[in-house]
Design an enzyme around this catalytic site. Structure first.
Site, PDB file in Angstrom:
ATOM      1  N   SER A 220      -0.881  -4.646  -1.227  1.00  0.00           N
ATOM      2  CA  SER A 220      -0.646  -6.082  -1.085  1.00  0.00           C
ATOM      3  C   SER A 220       0.393  -6.301   0.006  1.00  0.00           C
ATOM      4  O   SER A 220       1.226  -5.413   0.268  1.00  0.00           O
ATOM      5  CB  SER A 220      -0.129  -6.664  -2.410  1.00  0.00           C
ATOM      6  OG  SER A 220       0.348  -7.993  -2.244  1.00  0.00           O
TER       7      SER A 220
ATOM      8  N   TYR B 200       6.163  -5.800  -9.047  1.00  0.00           N
ATOM      9  CA  TYR B 200       4.814  -5.796  -8.470  1.00  0.00           C
ATOM     10  C   TYR B 200       4.878  -5.337  -7.015  1.00  0.00           C
ATOM     11  O   TYR B 200       4.167  -4.425  -6.599  1.00  0.00           O
ATOM     12  CB  TYR B 200       4.193  -7.185  -8.565  1.00  0.00           C
ATOM     13  CG  TYR B 200       2.815  -7.268  -7.941  1.00  0.00           C
ATOM     14  CD1 TYR B 200       1.682  -6.897  -8.669  1.00  0.00           C
ATOM     15  CD2 TYR B 200       2.644  -7.706  -6.626  1.00  0.00           C
ATOM     16  CE1 TYR B 200       0.428  -6.957  -8.105  1.00  0.00           C
ATOM     17  CE2 TYR B 200       1.385  -7.767  -6.054  1.00  0.00           C
ATOM     18  CZ  TYR B 200       0.277  -7.391  -6.785  1.00  0.00           C
ATOM     19  OH  TYR B 200      -0.976  -7.447  -6.212  1.00  0.00           O
TER      20      TYR B 200
END
Length: 257
Positions: free
Chosen positions: A138, A148
């Site tokens: 990401s 994350y």
């Protein structure tokens, strides 16, 4: 005919990879937790494209699930030519608001499973002198934003390091770093998306097309959209302290923790 194995294949980016690779004539091994949904997806892709499709129900947050997929990747009689490590999720809430069990589950899926499955695939591919691995990360990997982003940063660093180590073997590894993609990701995490600007959204099918083109070019990192390439360029020149404040505010507003 070549075979591609895709984790988290039944939705989002994983489903887009499955559609594209099936349309290109690749046989598939589809991996997800929902057995019924896997069989529906397999039937649809087989009927539409005439390819062979295996289904493998596995939870990559569990050792048993990781082991079952690793065993399939290591099968020399039925080799896998492309691995797409796509399975992943986000937790809703700031650091210390999310339970330790959920944080560890994320690390299991995003880091341990990626390491073990990439290793199983790459070892078999190196023996044959060909193959590819796409590890879905990401753009959150490039900014200081919670667990994350930290887990996705690990995916990027691991993939690029392994790609250098395997240079010249015929095995290509690439970290794919998308931004916001129109998938079920946010809904599953219980995150609202109404406040995310329209220009920030990417189409999953176009994303996959760009990613496969980057893999074919031999790139170890793919940020497959000019908008996010520009944003990552700004990230590189922004002072870290300022970047941390900005990403903390925008992360609470838009993204997973």
């Amino acid at each position: 005919m070549t075979t591609a194995l895709i984790t988290g294949s039944t939705a989002g980016i994983g489903a887009a990879f499955a559609r594209r690779l099936a349309a290109d004539g690749h046989d598939l091994v589809l991996v997800a937790r929902d057995t019924e949904r896997l069989h529906e997806q397999a039937t649809e892709l087989h009927d539409r494209h005439g390819i062979e499709v295996e289904v493998l129900s596995a939870d990559l947050a569990e050792d048993k699930g990781i082991e079952s997929v690793a065993d399939r990747l290591g099968d020399r009689k039925n080799p896998v030519d492309l691995l797409v490590n796509n399975a992943g999720f986000g937790n809703k809430g700031r650091y210390l608001d999310v339970s330790m069990a959920d944080e560890l589950r994320m690390l299991k899926v995003h880091c341990e499973a990626v390491l073990r499955l990439t290793s199983a695939a790459a070892e078999a591919m190196r023996e044959r002198g060909r193959g590819g691995v796409v590890n879905v990360a990401s753009v959150a990997a490039f900014v200081p934003r919670g667990t994350y982003g930290a887990s996705k940063a690990w995916v990027v660093q691991f993939t690029q390091g392994a790609a250098r180590d395997l240079a010249g073997t015929g095995v290509r590894l690439m970290a794919l770093c998308p931004g916001f993609v129109r998938t079920e990701f946010h809904q599953r995490a219980g995150m609202g998306t109404d406040n995310i600007p329209g220009w920030m959204w990417l189409d999953a099918d176009k994303l996959v097309a760009a990613a496969l083109a980057d893999l074919a070019r031999g790139r170890s990192l793919s940020v497959p959209d000019p908008r996010y390439k520009a944003l990552m360029g700004l990230v590189k020149v922004t002072p870290r302290a300022l970047l941390g404040g900005v990403t903390s505010r925008t992360g609470r507003k838009y993204g997973p923790q």
